[in-house]
Motif scaffolding. Structure first.
Motif: not given
Length: 454
Positions: A220-221, A377-379, A348-350, A413-414
């Motif tokens: 998590f980032m 992935s980016i949220i 990694f999930i930013l 798609d990310m």
């Protein structure tokens, strides 16, 4: 998979209450052997006999049907658009029919811009989603609209077994639209628009939980928006206001809701955390600074470490601007890239929480397209009352194809964007709907990289 067998309805008031416990699914599936022991307790402080409480063992099992997948490629021909002034931007939505008769969306294609004969990327379904190959699915073709009110082009109802038949026979199926005919309840208009199945393949594949069980970690980032449009943090109307009562503000709420789920996938619980759009004391505006004030080390310990660093940063920076994502995403990419070079089993999930629209559009797009090749992935979550419509360009599910300044498009798609205030049906929160996309993005990356579980 939870199997319930309704044999006898128990009256809870006649049963002896032994205690209660709560947990997140991520807590269970990340444990060795997927076993979690919970201490039973009570929520009411005045409940008698506290010494009687024991333990509850929770075990997670993955349905075998989740490994059996069907990959299909759909094509439409001669899409009929009633309004000639509207472009044809079609996509397909696939839904299953629940026991109550309601349609439950399970999969959708990308949007094909300005195309009357679209051919979409492969759609992947598993038996766990559909229950059985014989169960009927509702397949609807919509014309995309940026306001979210997509126009129905037509629909068909077919089982996976029937779709497989269509592939082998190489025949199309005409869409129909229900008509409001007062004399005939089930009347419909058959269209010339047809659905074709150009590919159908069945196989068994590793699942998201297979990779997690083999030691792959989700890291998590966090990136937090410190631009001046958030308002003076000392005033109660600011989005950054720290309530003395302990009630979290919108930034804290977004971080807590996402982080509480993801933290269990990272045994070390060391989370890189940054801010952007602020001016540190006696310094220029920074578009990516470490929340903890360190010059070199962005990581903090646990979710509470993020909360503490965030509150400390609010006291040590001046809110400024503008809203730029490019440097933040590039910094996160460097960590993911180094992990990949070191052959680490990490994804990694930013999370980026922002109150406004980015102004470095092309730099952000370039960074996103480069990031699509990395295990990340980016949220993006929008908070506050701003009009975030211009931010939808970031999310490929909203219909726009991102293209870099050199003409490259994203390899997958990310990224997802949603305003925090958006609500989804059946009590599903914005955060839940965003997190639900992560396993699919993770698996797409693993498949494109042909990575195997250990």
């Amino acid at each position: 998979m939870l199997i319930l067998s309704a044999i006898q309805v128990l009256k809870l008031e006649e049963q002896e209450f032994l205690g209660e416990a709560t947990c997140l699914l991520s807590e269970v599936v990340t444990k060795r052997d997927r076993l979690l022991t919970l201490k039973l307790g009570i929520s009411e402080h005045n409940f008698p006999n506290p010494s009687k409480f024991g333990e509850l063992i929770v075990q997670a099992e993955e349905s075998p049907g989740s490994k059996a997948i069907m990959e299909m490629v759909f094509r439409c021909s001669d899409i009929e658009i009633k309004d000639l002034l509207i472009k044809s931007d079609p996509f397909v939505l696939i839904s299953r029919i629940s026991d109550s008769g309601m349609s439950v969306p399970i999969c959708k294609t990308e949007v094909k811009k300005n195309d009357l004969n679209p051919r979409w990327k492969p759609v992947i379904l598993n038996l766990q989603q559909i229950g059985s190959k014989e169960n009927p699915l509702i397949i609807e073709c919509f014309n995309f609209s940026s306001n979210g009110k997509h126009d129905l082009v037509g629909k068909i109802v077919k089982s996976v077994a029937e779709l497989e038949n269509m592939y082998h026979r190489q025949n199309g199926e005409n869409f129909f639209v229900p008509t409001s005919n007062a004399h005939e309840c089930h009347s419909k208009e058959v269209l010339k628009t047809q659905l074709h199945v150009e590919k159908y393949v069945e196989s068994n594949r590793h699942t998201f939980l297979d990779y997690i069980s083999a030691g792959c970690q989700l890291n998590f980032m966090v990136g937090v928006d410190f631009t001046a449009s958030n308002g003076n943090p000392r005033l109660p109307d600011s989005l950054h206001y720290i309530d003395p009562s302990g009630r979290p503000n919108v930034y804290q709420k977004a971080i807590l809701e996402i982080g509480d789920v993801l933290q269990y996938y990272d045994p070390a619980k060391r989370f890189p955390s940054w801010g952007f759009g602020a001016r540190p004391i006696d310094g220029p505006v920074s578009h990516c600074f470490n929340l903890n004030g360190s010059t070199y080390q962005p990581e903090v310990d646990g979710i509470q470490g993020i909360m503490s660093a965030y509150i400390s940063a609010l006291r040590n920076v001046s809110l400024a601007g503008p809203t730029l994502f490019g440097q933040l995403i590039s910094t996160a990419m460097a960590i993911a890239s180094q992990s990949l070079a070191d052959n680490q089993q990490k994804y990694f999930i930013l999370l980026i929480v922002t109150d406004g629209v980015v102004t470095d559009f092309q730099e952000t797009i370039d960074a996103i397209i480069k990031a699509s090749d990395l295990p990340m992935s980016i949220i993006v979550i929008g908070v506050g009352g701003a009009d975030f419509k211009e931010m939808e360009f970031l999310d490929p599910n909203k219909g726009e194809k991102l293209e870099s300044s050199t003409g490259r498009v994203a390899s997958r798609d990310m990224l997802q964007f949603a305003p925090m205030k958006d609500a989804h049906g059946s009590g599903v929160s914005t955060v839940q709907s965003l997190l639900a996309e992560i396993p699919g993005q993770f698996m797409t990356y693993m498949r494109t990289r042909e990575m195997q579980t250990v």
